[in-house]
Each structure stands twice: as C-alpha cells, then as structure tokens.
Motif scaffolding. Structure first.
Motif, short mmCIF file in Angstrom:
data_model
loop_
_atom_site.label_atom_id
_atom_site.label_comp_id
_atom_site.label_asym_id
_atom_site.label_seq_id
_atom_site.Cartn_x
_atom_site.Cartn_y
_atom_site.Cartn_z
N ASN A 416 26.03 -7.53 -6.45
CA ASN A 416 24.60 -7.85 -6.58
C ASN A 416 23.89 -7.66 -5.24
O ASN A 416 22.76 -7.15 -5.18
N GLY A 417 24.57 -8.06 -4.15
CA GLY A 417 23.99 -7.86 -2.82
C GLY A 417 23.86 -6.40 -2.45
O GLY A 417 22.89 -5.98 -1.80
N ILE A 418 24.84 -5.60 -2.90
CA ILE A 418 24.82 -4.17 -2.59
C ILE A 418 23.58 -3.50 -3.17
O ILE A 418 23.02 -2.57 -2.58
N THR A 645 31.28 -7.12 2.87
CA THR A 645 30.37 -6.87 4.00
C THR A 645 29.11 -6.15 3.53
O THR A 645 28.00 -6.48 3.98
N ALA A 646 29.26 -5.17 2.65
CA ALA A 646 28.09 -4.47 2.11
C ALA A 646 27.19 -5.45 1.37
O ALA A 646 25.95 -5.37 1.46
N TYR A 651 22.12 -9.04 1.19
CA TYR A 651 21.49 -10.36 1.11
C TYR A 651 20.72 -10.71 2.37
O TYR A 651 19.69 -11.38 2.31
N PHE A 652 21.21 -10.27 3.52
CA PHE A 652 20.57 -10.64 4.79
C PHE A 652 19.62 -9.55 5.31
O PHE A 652 19.14 -9.64 6.43
N GLY A 653 19.37 -8.54 4.48
CA GLY A 653 18.39 -7.53 4.86
C GLY A 653 18.82 -6.65 6.02
O GLY A 653 17.97 -6.15 6.76
N ILE A 654 20.12 -6.47 6.19
CA ILE A 654 20.62 -5.59 7.25
C ILE A 654 20.62 -4.17 6.71
O ILE A 654 21.31 -3.88 5.74
#
Length: 800
Positions: A416-418, A645-646, A651-654
C-alpha cells in the motif's frame, strides 16, 4: 583450498603482513594526489541524444556557464546612499584575478546610434559615479525594455550583479580560489552594508558541492570510525579486538583513496562515500573472524588450531559474502553513467581488498598476540543475546503461523505504501532546506521566475532563415505564450535584440521597442555591424554564424517530476502552434532538460542494475547450494526488506530518485551475506546431525546468530553516520540502508529458518548436501596435533 591458504598465511606471517602493509601504504601515498571533481557529474552518456543536442548547442552558441549571480533584497541601486556601496562591490569583483567582467543595472550596456559611422554601438549607462545623475540614470534604465526582469526584479527592489569568470579557469584548480575570493568579498560587503547578499550561479553551486565533499569525506570517515569503535568495544569487550578491526578498515580506507587516484578518477559526491562504506562493510568481516577465533579457542585452548580453523571455516564464507556485496556494486558498472561506473568499479574492488586485508591481518595479529582471556570471549554468552537467540528459535520452530501472519500483514501494508511513491528530478533535491545554497536558489526563483536554464534551438532549415520576418514574428508569439506558463521566466532571443536595435536606431525612444517592419527593416539592419564587435555580440550569442539556427533562452523554476511533465506538455503545445514542424525543427535543451532526462535515465539504469544484481547473486547462490528451491527460499528474506523499505518511502513521502534507488542495490548486496553464512552453516550441520532439520536449524542459529546480530548493529549505526551529511540524498541513503539492513537481519534469523523448516522436503536433496563449493569446511583431525611453541610471540605451524 582454504586449508592451504591457512597454512600459507600462518607459515609466512612476516611476508604476508609486510606485503599487505607495503601495498596499503603505497595506496595511501597515491591517495594524497586524488582531486575532488570541479564539474557536475555527467548523468547522461555522451552518445545520448539529449546530451548530444546539449553539447552541440553549447558549441554552436559558445555557452560555458561561467556566471556567478549576486542579489540583495530591498536594495535600490539608484538610491544616492546605496549606489556607492553597489559600485564598490562591483569594483571589488572586477579586481579579482580570473574575473573577466561584471554586469549590473548601473553599468548595463546601452545600445546607441552613431550617425557619422552609421552603426550602432554599446556604451555603459554610467561609467562612473556622477553626483546628481542618478535620477536620470534610473529613468534611462527604465526606458530600456530589453533589460526588463534581467538585471532587476520587476519592482526594481532586487538588483542582480552578474560576475563572469574566465572560461579557461572553470574546470581547473584555480576555480576554487576564484569562487572563494568572490564569496569572501561578498561576506565583507555584507558586514559593511549590513545586508544579506544572495549568491548563486553554476560555478558557485559546483564549488559549494566541491567544498562540502572535501569536508564531509573526512567527517564521515571519522564518524564511521568512532561509531564502529564504540560498538565493537561494547560487543567484544576487548581493546585489542577493537584496535585490530580499526587497523583493518584504515588500510581499506588507504586503498579506497589510492584506487581512485591510480585509476585516474576524481572524487565525486558518490565516490566520496566509498571510504566510509569500506569501514562499515569491513567491520563485519572482523567480527565474524574474531568471534570464530574466540569460539574455537574457548573450545580447545589451542591458538594455532583456532587460527587455522578461523581461516578454513570462515574464510570461504567471508569471501563469498564479500563477493556478493561486490557484485551488488559491480552491477553499476553496466550502466552508461560515468559516475555510477566509477563508483561501481572502485567500491567492488575495495570490498574484495578489505576481505584480503582482514583474512591476513587478523590471523597474523592473533598469532603474535597473547592468548585470549576468558573476558575476551565472555561476550559470546551474554544473557540478553542468548535470550534473543532463544526467542528466534522458539518462533521459527513452534510459532511459524504467527511468523507468516506477520509477514503477510507487513507485506500488505508495504505494498500500500509503494503505491504512494513518486519520482522527482529537482536540481536542488540533494540540498537540505536549511542550506544557504538552497535558500538563495529559492529566493532568486521567487523574484525572477526561474533559475534553471532552458533553451529552445530553432532550425529554420535554410541559411539566414533566423532573420526572416515571418520567423521572427513566430518566435515573438512563442515567447509571449511561454511567458504565461507558470514557473517560466521571460525569454530572450534575437527578437529582443532586433527590438533593442530598432529602439536604438530611433535614438532610444521606448515606443519603438518592437520588431522592425517592412519600412524600416533595411535601415535598422544596415546599422547593425556585421564584423565582430561589441554591438553585434548579442546577435552572435542568439543566432549561429550561418543565420540558420536561432535560440530562445528562458529560466525555469527548479521543478519536480509532475510540474516538469506539465511544462514539457506546454512547450510542445506552444511549439507546435507557433513553429510548425513542416517548416521548423525545434530542439528543447539546456541544463534543465539534460537534468530531467538524466534523472529519468539514471533511475532506469539503477533499476536495471538492481535487477541484474539480484539475478547474478541468485545464480551464485544456485552454484553454491545446487538447489533451485533453496535459491527461492534464500531470496525471500532478502527481497522482503527491500519491499518494506519501498513502503516506508511511500508513507513518509521520500521520493524515488538516484540516491534512494541506490539504497536497494547496496542493501541487497550486503544483506545476502547473512543468508550465505546461515545456509552454509545449516548445510554443514545437516551432515553432522544426520539430516535432522530442526536440530540443524537450531545449531545454525546459535552458531551464526550472534555474529549476524553484531554485524547488523554495526552496519545500522555505521550507515547512520551518513545522516551527518549536508546532502539530502546521502542522508536518505544512510537512513534507508540502515532500516533495510535491520529488517534483513530479522528476515535472515527469523523468516529464513521458518521457511527452511516449512519446506524442508522440497529443499533438501543430494545436490544441496554435496555442493560445488564447500564454504564451511568440515571438522577433521587434520590440525588436531598442532602444537604451540614455547615463545609467547611466535608459534610454528607445521604439517604433521
């Protein structure tokens, strides 16, 4: 093989030690001649179409990017109190050796008409300070639309000073002195006038990078040494073990600088990380070797036997783990990026050299050192470490369903973060938001519409076509359309030059700042000198010598990926409308376009190199373990941390950019090391326990778990020192690699044993237990009757 190597090293200790020290000191000597690069790293290969177009453009229009920009907010240069201060600063800049010219609103060239010569010529608005003339000079400048938004902001309260540096000195060491003098002069002026002077421009940004790299390379090395020393002492409780480990990595640092020099490379932002990487990656070698030595000595008390078994049993495994790490870096060699190739070559060679240094230095050192005392290997039995290992064993043997449940939940969250990950290509992305370079860039961007050069080259397909009235009118309409696009500054082209020429022909009347019409075109054009002169220099910079190619120069904001896509769409739409493809070929180039395409190209190449690294390492694992099922099982705990990590990045907008994609190649190459150590020990225990899967897993965890935990903690804190960098990309690299390696440790110590126990029937076969390469050599009595000599400083190793 490593039995022979063990005897070779221990029988020829002085020769082996002398050889490695002499070579290392030679590399240290060579390293003193290494230079920091004075250029921006080339992102695109020379043969790429975008790079070729940019190189042709620079050669055709003689563009070198040699201007340093100074600006002051709320500063009226035509104010009687402020004018002398601005003039003084301008004179001081002109006096710096290497500066060939300074341009601002107070000395802007005014184009005038000479009736006696029937030619136009340039004259400075005000060659010197004249009392009482400032108001007239202000009005004269205001009556020159050509300079609108170029040397002052639209409200006139932010003046620019353009300091031009000799092009011959841009890429030699003297550029450091020139830019530093410009900066020092600016700082003195700030103190004198009590104002903040903004400074930017490509030479300044390049030298700011160079200075930071020069400072940070030693800062990061020092921090890495300090952090690893502290952690080593906390874990091993031995100054001796700490000092010899530091000695190994210091020699590795010598090799890192020496290789860069010997290969005739320069230190770039990326290659400046190699010395620190050598320290962080080299320490785990030392931990595995020292822990094995202490463990063996604890078992039987024979120092020579312990050292031989260290080399025999750990040597092959350590070599393979270093080889896989080197492969992760070496995969970058296959990219077409010069900076990545150089980084891949030097990093991969250094990783293998650190292995060679550690496998020689540590056994030789301990062969001369005093025997370990109980306190030196007491760390192997720490209660909290044993508790952690016991938890891993219980979880993988009795609670596998919870391990799999946690795995699937975490993967679902990660995927989901990816979906939230985005790519970026900002020129200033690597600068921290608090960096003065970044803040000055943003200031100039806000007040002048943009700072990054964007160029349109119009091919009229015929000599002299750039001066045709129809072409000039089309270019004029295109410039007006682009000026309305958000994030784009006013354009400058031959159109503006001819408008300025017509105004000068009509004796400076601003009402005549327009393109010459059919009635006055011949008169105006006849006044423009054809020979090389200052009055014709503007035309020469905007149209090539044949008159076929014309350029439109703009400045754009430092945009992200989405804004850049919008700008490119607006460009293509307006170009198609005003310069139809059947009559004109228009090339979009400039530093902005090269950086955008270069970033995209670099991301694709890094993704390719990551895939290649995974494939090559998978083949190596297949060759080592001779089991396809084992390869799949071994990849799962190493791909899992990359996915996590992806997800964290999303999630952290990196953003996804070259520095963050590099995380995956580096982390995968390092994390697979633990997998090799664990599986090699597991395979050895299978034979000893007569293929008792559960017992083999338990013994493998106990044997390798402590060292894997130690090395993961060292790697975590070692990469964390990169957060001290002033480059945003290096900070992100340090944080993300640290997180990835900790997750990889959990994967290798928890998930890998769980998978082995769950799929034992699919994995275990004759091929797996009879490998091509024996990594952990089996115990035998070959060295059981070795003796320790009487001397405490020397021990003879002999063949019984």
């Amino acid at each position: 093989m490593f039995t022979f190597i063990a005897r070779l090293i221990l029988r020829n200790r002085i020769m082996a030690l002398s050889s490695i020290l002499l070579l290392s000191f030679f590399m240290a000597w060579e390293g003193q001649y290494v230079d920091v690069s004075f250029k921006f790293s080339r992102l695109l290969p020379r043969t790429d179409s975008a790079q070729v177009e940019y190189d042709i453009f620079r050669e055709r229009f003689n563009q070198v990017g040699n201007t340093v920009i100074l600006a002051i907010d709320s500063f009226d240069v035509f104010n009687p109190q402020l004018y002398p201060q601005w003039q003084r600063l301008q004179d001081q800049m002109n006096a710096i050796p290497g500066v060939i010219g300074v341009l601002s609103a107070i000395n802007a060239p005014e184009l005038r008409r000479n009736d006696s010569l029937q030619k136009l010529y340039y004259q400075s608005l005000n060659p010197g300070f004249r009392t009482g003339k400032l108001d007239s000079m202000r009005q004269l400048y205001a009556d020159l639309p050509f300079y609108k938004g170029l040397l002052q902001s639209d409200d006139g309260m932010v003046p620019l000073m353009l300091v031009q540096i000799d092009p011959e000195r841009l890429y030699v060491r003297d550029i450091v002195r020139i830019v530093e003098e410009i900066k020092e002069t600016t700082e003195l002026a700030e103190d004198a006038i009590s104002r903040d002077i903004k400074i930017s421009g490509l030479p300044h940004i390049r030298m700011a990078n160079t200075k930071k790299i020069s400072q940070e390379i030693f800062l990061l090395v020092g921090l890495a040494m300090l952090v690893t020393a502290i952690i080593l002492f906390i874990f091993l409780r031995s100054f001796r073990a700490m000092l010899i480990s530091l000695g190994v990595v210091i020699l590795g640092v010598f090799w890192s600088f020496g290789l860069i020099s010997v290969l005739d490379y320069e230190i770039s932002m990326l290659s400046s990380l190699i010395p620190s990487l050598v320290i962080v990656i080299g320490v785990p070698n030392c931990i595995f070797l020292i822990n094995k030595y202490h463990s063996e000595f604890k078992n039987h008390g024979n120092r020579v036997k312990a050292l031989q078994r260290v080399i025999r049993k750990i040597g092959a495994a350590t070599m393979m783990t270093n080889a896989t790490t080197a492969m992760g870096f070496a995969s970058l060699i296959l990219t077409d990026s010069i900076i990545l190739k150089e980084f891949g070559i030097v990093a991969s060679i250094n990783v293998m050299m650190v292995f060679v240094i550690s496998i020689i230095i540590i056994p030789v050192f301990y062969s001369y050192a005093r025997k370990p005392k109980q306190r030196h290997y007491k760390h192997l039995e720490k209660r909290w470490i044993k508790g952690f290992i016991d938890w891993l064993i219980r979880s993988s043997m009795y609670h596998r369903k919870y391990v799999y449940l946690g795995l699937f939940v975490l993967l679902a969250i990660a995927f989901n973060g990816i979906t939230k990950i985005y790519t970026t290509g900002n020129l200033s992305e690597e600068f921290k938001k608090t960096d003065p370079v970044f803040k000055d860039l943003r200031f100039l961007e806000d007040r002048f519409g943009g700072v990054v050069p964007l160029e349109l080259v119009v091919d009229t397909k015929r000599p002299g076509g750039a001066y045709k009235s129809s072409t000039l009118k089309r270019m004029d309409r295109l410039q007006e359309a682009m000026a309305a696009v958000p994030g784009v500054s006013r354009g400058l082209s031959v159109v503006d030059g001819l408008k300025y020429a017509k105004q000068a022909y009509y004796r400076g009347d601003p009402q005549f700042y327009e393109l010459p019409n059919s009635q006055d075109r011949s008169f105006v054009m006849s006044y423009i000198p054809r020979e090389n002169s200052s009055a014709n220099s503007l035309m020469e910079s905007m149209v090539d010598s044949t008159g076929r190619y014309a350029r439109i120069s703009m400045q754009v904001q430092d945009m992200g990926k989405e804004e850049s896509a919008y700008l490119q769409e607006a460009l293509q739409t307006n170009i198609s409308e005003h310069l139809p493809a059947d009559r004109y070929d228009v090339t979009v180039t400039g530093a902005w376009m090269v950086f955008q395409k270069g970033t995209t190209y670099l991301i694709k190449n890094l993704m390719l190199s990551l895939g290649l690294a995974i494939a090559v390492i998978a083949l190596v694992m297949a060759f080592i373990f001779r089991s396809f099922a084992m390869v799949l099982v071994s990849l799962v705990p190493n791909l899992f941390p990359l996915i996590m990590t992806a997800g964290i990045m999303g999630y952290f907008g990196i953003p996804l950019k070259p520095s963050t994609i590099l995380v995956f190649s580096v982390a995968f190459g390092i994390s697979i090391d633990d997998t090799i150590h664990f599986l090699a020990k597991y395979r050895q225990e299978l034979k000893i326990t007569q293929y008792n899967i559960g017992q083999s897993v338990l013994l493998a965890i106990r044997e390798t778990g402590v060292s894997m935990f130690y090395t993961s903690i060292v790697l975590f804190f070692g990469f964390s020192v990169f957060t001290a960098s002033s480059f945003g990309g290096i900070v992100a690299l340090g944080i993300l690699v640290s997180i990835t390696l900790v997750i990889a440790m959990i994967g290798n110590l928890l998930l890998l044993p769980t998978l082995l126990l769950s799929f034992e029937r699919m994995i275990i076969n004759k091929s797996f237990t009879e490998p091509y390469i024996t990594i952990y050599e089996e115990d035998d009595d070959e060295d059981d009757d070795l003796e320790i000599g009487d001397s405490q400083l020397e021990e003879e190793v002999y063949q019984p």
